[in-house]
Write a protein that holds these residues in place. Structure first.
Motif, PDB file in Angstrom:
ATOM      1  N   ILE A 166       0.837  -1.202   0.000  1.00  0.00           N
ATOM      2  CA  ILE A 166       0.000   0.000   0.000  1.00  0.00           C
ATOM      3  C   ILE A 166       0.874   1.253   0.000  1.00  0.00           C
ATOM      4  N   GLU A 167       1.932   1.223   0.818  1.00  0.00           N
ATOM      5  CA  GLU A 167       2.833   2.381   0.893  1.00  0.00           C
ATOM      6  C   GLU A 167       3.543   2.608  -0.436  1.00  0.00           C
ATOM      7  N   ASN A 168       4.027   1.522  -1.062  1.00  0.00           N
ATOM      8  CA  ASN A 168       4.697   1.652  -2.364  1.00  0.00           C
ATOM      9  C   ASN A 168       3.741   2.183  -3.424  1.00  0.00           C
ATOM     10  N   ASP A 169       2.515   1.684  -3.401  1.00  0.00           N
ATOM     11  CA  ASP A 169       1.518   2.179  -4.365  1.00  0.00           C
ATOM     12  C   ASP A 169       1.238   3.658  -4.146  1.00  0.00           C
ATOM     13  N   PHE A 170       1.165   4.054  -2.862  1.00  0.00           N
ATOM     14  CA  PHE A 170       0.927   5.463  -2.549  1.00  0.00           C
ATOM     15  C   PHE A 170       2.085   6.329  -3.032  1.00  0.00           C
ATOM     16  N   VAL A 171       3.325   5.876  -2.763  1.00  0.00           N
ATOM     17  CA  VAL A 171       4.502   6.638  -3.188  1.00  0.00           C
ATOM     18  C   VAL A 171       4.563   6.733  -4.702  1.00  0.00           C
ATOM     19  N   ALA A 172       4.327   5.597  -5.382  1.00  0.00           N
ATOM     20  CA  ALA A 172       4.348   5.600  -6.848  1.00  0.00           C
ATOM     21  C   ALA A 172       3.278   6.522  -7.402  1.00  0.00           C
TER      22      ALA A 172
END
Length: 346
Positions: free
Chosen positions: A117-123
């Motif tokens: 979820i965090e990686n998707d948010f950052v991306a």
């Protein structure tokens, strides 16, 4: 030996009982026991205890021995191969191990989900922020002769590089699935990165040249450029104004392509060399400039390792630094290359 230590209470109890028995026999006046008979009795007790001890040793260490063998070839589903317990203590241990494995997998699943979820948010954030950055670049390009705009363009480039590096960091764990092989010119890869970083070089009045014959390499264009970008960014950051940077290509006798990036900066201190690729390590020069994050070379080395490229710094020089990329063959993706090479455009 460890089993004997763990069962020392048994041994002490047996020795105490045997000694108490002998003492009672010797002190009891109505009992007349020959000394040889007493020795015979003690020998029988000792043999009986030894047989009992060996039986319990074999029985009680069977489970732990199987656990030790399982540990040598441990897999992700190791708890499915736990040996069958045959007493209550082993059953309790078995249940504890299974519960521990379940809790670990549950926590790991939660962590991976949160990380995803965090990686998707950052991306997502990176892609969103690229839109205003692109608009800013278009505005800057309309006034190329304005000195103030050129300075802003240089600062814009730094922001762009940070955003781009963060995007690559989010994709790094899935590099293998984001990998596309093609035969590319090493000079072209270098020229594309020089063009990207030209405003920064102009700001510091750095001259960049390419020497040596061009060579073709089979690699992933995007990720290979990312490695070159990290090396070039480092070289520009630490190079004094009015100096030069040189890319030099060569081909070894084994047909391995070599790309050197030579700068005229302060160089790397000998005591820093073993740690320059460590995550978060800034070194003496980074501390002086107070602008290093300790991520550039770490990321470059990580990506290079996944791509089968050898990245190293050349032996200490009197001045400047030489970073070397060696395109080895075979590499991590040699099997993929062999399968795809027929489809790679010449």
């Amino acid at each position: 030996m460890r089993y004997m230590v763990s069962r020392k209470s048994w041994i002490l109890l047996f020795v105490g009982l045997l000694g108490l028995t002998d003492l009672l026999i010797l002190l009891e006046q109505e009992l007349r026991v020959e000394f040889t008979s007493l020795l015979y009795l003690n020998a029988l007790y000792l043999i009986g205890f030894l047989l009992f001890f060996l039986w319990r040793y074999k029985k009680e260490t069977k489970y732990i021995t199987a656990i030790a063998k399982l540990q040598e070839v441990m897999t992700s589903d190791w708890f499915e191969n736990l040996p069958e317990p045959d007493n209550e203590l082993d059953r309790a241990t078995n249940e504890l191990l299974r519960e521990t494995a379940y809790q670990f997998k549950r926590k790991l699943s939660q962590f991976k989900e949160a990380q995803l979820i965090e990686n998707d948010f950052v991306a997502s954030w990176i892609h969103e922020v690229k839109t205003p950055l692109t608009a800013m670049k278009l505005i800057l390009d309309t006034r190329p002769s304005d000195p103030d705009m050129r300075r802003i363009d240089s600062e814009w480039l730094r922001i762009h590089l940070l955003v781009d590096r963060q995007l690559h960091m989010t994709r790094l764990p899935a590099l293998e699935s984001d990998y596309r092989l093609e035969r590319v010119s090493i000079h072209r890869l270098v020229a594309e990165e020089i063009r990207e970083l030209a405003p920064w070089c102009l700001e510091k009045n750095l001259e960049i040249g390419i020497e040596g014959a061009d060579a073709m390499v089979v690699t992933d264009r995007k990720w290979c450029r990312f490695i070159i970008r990290q090396l070039l960014t480092n070289a520009i950051k630490y190079s004094p104004p009015d100096k030069s940077l040189t890319f030099q290509t060569d081909v070894t006798k084994k047909n391995n392509v070599i790309l050197d990036l030579i700068d005229e900066g302060p160089g790397i201190q000998p005591h820093d060399l073993p740690r320059i690729f460590d995550k978060g390590f800034t070194g003496e020069n980074g501390r002086i400039h107070n602008a290093a994050t300790g991520l550039g070379l770490y990321l470059a080395q990580t990506v290079a390792g996944k791509m089968g490229i050898t990245l190293q710094v050349q032996p200490v020089q009197s001045q400047g630094t030489t970073m070397r990329m060696t395109f080895t063959d075979p590499n991590t993706f040699e099997t993929i290359r062999r399968g795809q090479e027929e489809n790679i455009p010449l």
